[in-house]
Scaffold this motif. Structure first.
Motif, short mmCIF file in Angstrom:
data_model
loop_
_atom_site.label_atom_id
_atom_site.label_comp_id
_atom_site.label_asym_id
_atom_site.label_seq_id
_atom_site.Cartn_x
_atom_site.Cartn_y
_atom_site.Cartn_z
N ASN A 42 0.75 -1.04 0.08
CA ASN A 42 -0.20 -0.05 0.00
C ASN A 42 0.86 1.30 -0.16
O ASN A 42 1.11 1.90 0.95
N PRO A 43 1.44 1.70 -1.24
CA PRO A 43 2.31 2.56 -0.98
C PRO A 43 1.99 4.00 -0.63
O PRO A 43 2.59 4.79 -0.24
N THR A 44 0.68 4.35 -0.78
CA THR A 44 0.05 5.61 -0.29
C THR A 44 0.11 5.66 1.18
O THR A 44 0.06 6.79 1.74
N LEU A 45 0.13 4.49 1.79
CA LEU A 45 0.29 4.43 3.25
C LEU A 45 1.54 5.27 3.76
O LEU A 45 1.39 5.95 4.76
N GLY A 46 2.70 5.08 3.03
CA GLY A 46 3.83 5.80 3.55
C GLY A 46 3.79 7.40 3.33
O GLY A 46 4.34 8.03 4.16
N ILE A 47 3.08 7.56 2.48
CA ILE A 47 2.81 9.04 2.05
C ILE A 47 1.76 9.73 3.13
O ILE A 47 2.22 10.67 3.77
N LYS A 48 0.95 8.88 3.50
CA LYS A 48 0.09 9.44 4.71
C LYS A 48 0.70 9.36 5.89
O LYS A 48 0.68 10.50 6.63
N LEU A 49 1.46 8.50 6.16
CA LEU A 49 2.26 8.75 7.42
C LEU A 49 3.40 9.67 7.37
O LEU A 49 3.66 10.21 8.29
N GLY A 50 3.87 9.93 6.09
CA GLY A 50 4.99 11.16 5.92
C GLY A 50 4.22 12.45 6.26
O GLY A 50 4.63 13.26 6.91
N ILE A 51 3.00 12.66 5.46
CA ILE A 51 2.26 13.98 5.91
C ILE A 51 2.05 14.15 7.49
O ILE A 51 2.22 15.02 8.02
N ILE A 52 1.44 13.13 8.31
CA ILE A 52 1.01 13.23 9.64
C ILE A 52 2.41 13.77 10.33
O ILE A 52 2.43 14.66 11.11
N ALA A 53 3.48 13.02 10.09
CA ALA A 53 4.77 13.12 10.85
C ALA A 53 5.50 14.33 10.56
O ALA A 53 5.78 14.94 11.55
N MET A 54 5.24 14.96 9.15
CA MET A 54 5.87 16.05 8.79
C MET A 54 5.27 17.16 9.33
O MET A 54 5.61 18.21 9.99
N VAL A 55 3.88 17.09 9.31
CA VAL A 55 3.00 18.29 10.10
C VAL A 55 3.25 18.33 11.75
O VAL A 55 3.45 19.30 12.09
N ILE A 56 3.39 17.09 12.31
CA ILE A 56 3.71 17.08 13.58
C ILE A 56 4.90 18.03 14.00
O ILE A 56 5.22 18.63 14.89
#
Length: 405
Positions: free
Chosen positions: A370-384
């Motif tokens: 699920n490649p988009t999962l890495g992008i989702k987690l990346g967005i959350i982590a970058m925002v935090i």
């Protein structure tokens, strides 16, 4: 942002940058050939065995850098360690010309050992050029980072080409020659680094806090980059097939490095004449990283040609993020550490990056499915992380204004 006055880069800055560029060209050119060499018709290794050897090779460099830093800082001196490491690394490249598994193991061992001496000590000595002009640290290390990117690109392109066209041994010989040439700028540099007389103006608590924060956030950036790159590389392949921009397929693999070049040059010019704090730059970097991943998330699972520009914009923003983060870790270490032990600290800075990379790598199967999962987690982590850095930057600014009152 305030204006820099009466501070400029010296010719030693460019001597060190040229040396690093040539060394990275040698190293990455060698790396691109070694697996092809091991799995070729002469040695006939299984690909899994070759990849396992390369895994040990890259992992061992972290340990060798700590050893090289200890010897450079405490025993032989940083400059001698750079020269010693360069010679060993060159002999390692030449030893790979011995067409046997013994030649492979000895050659890779020497490359690992030489890189361990060379890398932390050249970064340390480069940083020490700016001990009395710390407002130029970010610009200086961006010059250094640009040299690394140019070196890796040229090394992979040129050594890869000659190795495949004229034989792997020719590629290894060129790699060794480049490594020996990289020592010349260090030998002719006349830098006088008086780190023993330098006293850090910042209190110990602030120094420890800033160094620890830099270790964590930069390590997280590369860990996040690793899990998101699966989706980025998938899109890269898709657009190389469907795009009408007349970009050759092999150049799609270097588009990240190509975008880094103008971004680096702009950053070098701006940061040479204008100063903002390192943590402000880290904050900007993570904000751009979050925006970049957000754009990538908007690209559908099966992209069309109209999404190509969106993808390139996302990579541009990711390049801006990288330039605001990757070189800045060494600026922070140079500014807040004891310069007598700077190489040691720099060698330890590689550990969080590898540690977060290893932790995130344990879940690679999920990200491949699920490649988009890495992008989702990346967005959350970058925002935090962005929010945390915004709070820290404003807290630092408030304390600075209170001290001036």
């Amino acid at each position: 942002m305030e204006k820099n006055r009466n501070q400029k880069h010296t010719k030693e800055t460019f001597y060190y940058a040229i040396s690093r560029m040539l060394e990275r060209g040698s190293y990455y050119g060698l790396r691109i050939l070694i697996i092809l060499h091991m799995t070729g018709i002469v040695l006939k290794m299984e690909r899994t065995e070759a990849l396992s050897i390369m895994g040990w090779f890259t992992g061992s460099i972290v340990v060798s850098q700590i050893l090289g830093a200890l010897l450079g800082d405490l025993i032989i001196g940083n400059k001698k360690a750079i020269i010693f490491g360069g010679i060993i690394q060159a002999f390692g490249a030449f030893t790979l010309c011995i067409t046997s598994t013994t030649g492979i193991y000895i050659g890779l061992f020497l490359v690992v050992l030489g890189s361990g001496f060379y890398t932390p000590n050249i970064i340390s000595n480069f940083g020490k050029l700016y001990l009395n002009k710390t407002k130029l640290l970010d610009s200086g290390f961006t010059i250094f980072y640009l040299a690394i990117n140019l070196g890796s690109f040229l090394g992979m392109s040129l050594i890869g080409y000659f190795g495949e066209e004229y034989g792997y041994n020719i590629g290894f010989i060129i790699s060794g020659i480049l490594m020996l040439i990289s020592i010349i700028p260090i030998l002719i540099s006349k830098d006088k680094i008086e780190d023993k007389k330098f006293k850090n103006e910042f209190p110990m608590g602030k120094r420890i806090l800033n160094i620890s924060l830099a270790f964590i956030v930069v390590g997280l950036f590369w860990g996040i980059y690793q899990i998101s790159y699966i989706r980025i590389s998938d899109l890269q392949f898709e657009f190389s097939e469907i795009s009408s921009l007349n970009i050759p397929k092999h150049l799609w693999q270097t588009i990240n490095s190509t975008l880094i070049l103008p971004i680096s040059i702009i950053a070098i010019i701006v940061w040479t004449f204008f100063y903002s704090t390192q943590f402000f730059k880290l904050m900007i970097g993570f904000i751009f990283g979050a925006i970049s991943y957000g754009i990538i998330y908007l690209i559908p699972g099966v992209p069309t040609e109209k999404h190509t520009i969106l993808y390139i914009i996302a990579l541009l923003f990711l390049g801006i993020a990288e330039i605001h983060i990757a070189p800045i870790i060494h600026s922070i270490l140079t500014k807040y550490s004891n310069p007598k032990y700077l190489a040691i600290l720099i060698s330890l800075a590689f550990i969080p990056t590898r540690l977060f990379g290893f932790i995130f790598g344990l879940f690679n199967d999920r990200f491949y499915d699920n490649p988009t999962l890495g992008i989702k987690l990346g967005i959350i982590a970058m925002v935090i992380i962005s929010v945390g850095l915004i709070v820290y930057v404003f807290w630092e600014k408030k304390n600075y204004l209170q001290q001036r009152v």
